[in-house]
Design an enzyme around this catalytic site. Structure first.
Site, PDB file in Angstrom:
ATOM      1  N   HIS A 245       0.715  -1.143   0.016  1.00  0.00           N
ATOM      2  CA  HIS A 245      -0.126  -0.208  -0.087  1.00  0.00           C
ATOM      3  C   HIS A 245       1.073   1.433   0.048  1.00  0.00           C
ATOM      4  CE1 HIS A 245      -3.093  -2.443   2.534  1.00  0.00           C
ATOM      5  NE2 HIS A 245      -3.726  -2.323   1.198  1.00  0.00           N
TER       6      HIS A 245
ATOM      7  N   LYS B 180     -18.370  -5.358   8.775  1.00  0.00           N
ATOM      8  CA  LYS B 180     -16.896  -6.349   8.789  1.00  0.00           C
ATOM      9  C   LYS B 180     -16.091  -5.677  10.023  1.00  0.00           C
ATOM     10  CE  LYS B 180     -13.561  -7.997   5.734  1.00  0.00           C
ATOM     11  NZ  LYS B 180     -12.894  -7.681   4.329  1.00  0.00           N
TER      12      LYS B 180
ATOM     13  N   ARG C  24      -1.653  -6.120  -8.132  1.00  0.00           N
ATOM     14  CA  ARG C  24      -0.471  -7.033  -7.753  1.00  0.00           C
ATOM     15  C   ARG C  24      -0.425  -8.186  -8.956  1.00  0.00           C
ATOM     16  NH1 ARG C  24      -2.944  -8.047  -1.990  1.00  0.00           N
ATOM     17  NH2 ARG C  24      -4.802  -8.047  -3.445  1.00  0.00           N
TER      18      ARG C  24
ATOM     19  N   SER D 169      -3.176  -7.605   3.052  1.00  0.00           N
ATOM     20  CA  SER D 169      -3.176  -7.433   4.674  1.00  0.00           C
ATOM     21  C   SER D 169      -3.811  -8.791   5.259  1.00  0.00           C
ATOM     22  CB  SER D 169      -4.428  -6.148   4.857  1.00  0.00           C
ATOM     23  OG  SER D 169      -3.992  -5.231   4.228  1.00  0.00           O
TER      24      SER D 169
END
Ligand code: PNS
Length: 171
Positions: A22, A46, A95, A132
């Protein structure tokens, strides 16, 4: 090209927690644009490992040397946040090809909703496998993630994991 309006972009995400991947994207965006708003999603449905405030604190710490970067939070649609902040472009890191499907759908939806543009930035190959969720999983079982997250995040991860799983962190 007009020079009258500063270019302001958003780097949106969950950042639970911020990783070196990030940070690489935020740093590169900050060198390309006048202003970068790191937009942290408040997702009440969440429950993350870190609270929204903790995520914001870590982001503020790791971007403190980047003068044109600001941390903000948003709830609801990204397009509404961007409209309110006068942001016309979001920057998202890609990515690998596996990211593309999800990212393309979001980008197309956002463009359809309000004309919000998305620019994809290829992730530095050093971080192409870093996410993450993977970081949290490895840290949870006592693995060393210090090469993949900023120091402050690594320390907070150790602390949080030892609160949640005292034995797995050796505490
Ligand atoms: O780091 P993430 O979890 O991949 O980030 C995803 C994020 C926050 C960019 C995305 O879920 C989002 O923009 N959520 C806000 C709600 C919204 O606008 N949904 C429609 C997007 S097509």
């Amino acid at each position: 090209m007009s020079t009258s309006e500063p270019t302001r972009v958003a780097c949106p995400g969950s950042f639970d927690p911020v990783t070196n991947g990030h940070l690489d994207i935020i740093g590169r965006a900050s060198r390309l644009y006048d202003e970068v708003i790191v937009a942290v999603l408040i997702n009440e449905s969440k429950h993350g490992l870190f609270s929204h405030t903790e995520r914001m604190e870590m982001l503020a710490e790791v971007t403190k040397t980047l003068e044109n970067v600001r941390i903000a939070s948003f709830q609801g649609l990204l397009v509404d946040f961007c409209r309110a902040e006068n942001v016309r472009v979001v920057v998202r890191g890609l990515r690998a090809v596996t990211d593309f499907d999800y990212e393309l759908k979001m980008a197309q939806m956002n463009y359809g909703l309000s004309g919000l543009e998305t620019l994809f930035m290829p992730t530095n190959p050093l971080y192409s496998f870093v996410s993450s969720s993977l970081i949290k999983d490895v840290a949870k079982w006592g693995g060393d993630v210090s090469a993949h997250v900023p120091e402050v995040v690594s320390a907070r991860l150790t602390e949080r994991i030892s609160e949640l799983h005292p034995r797995s962190a050796g505490g």
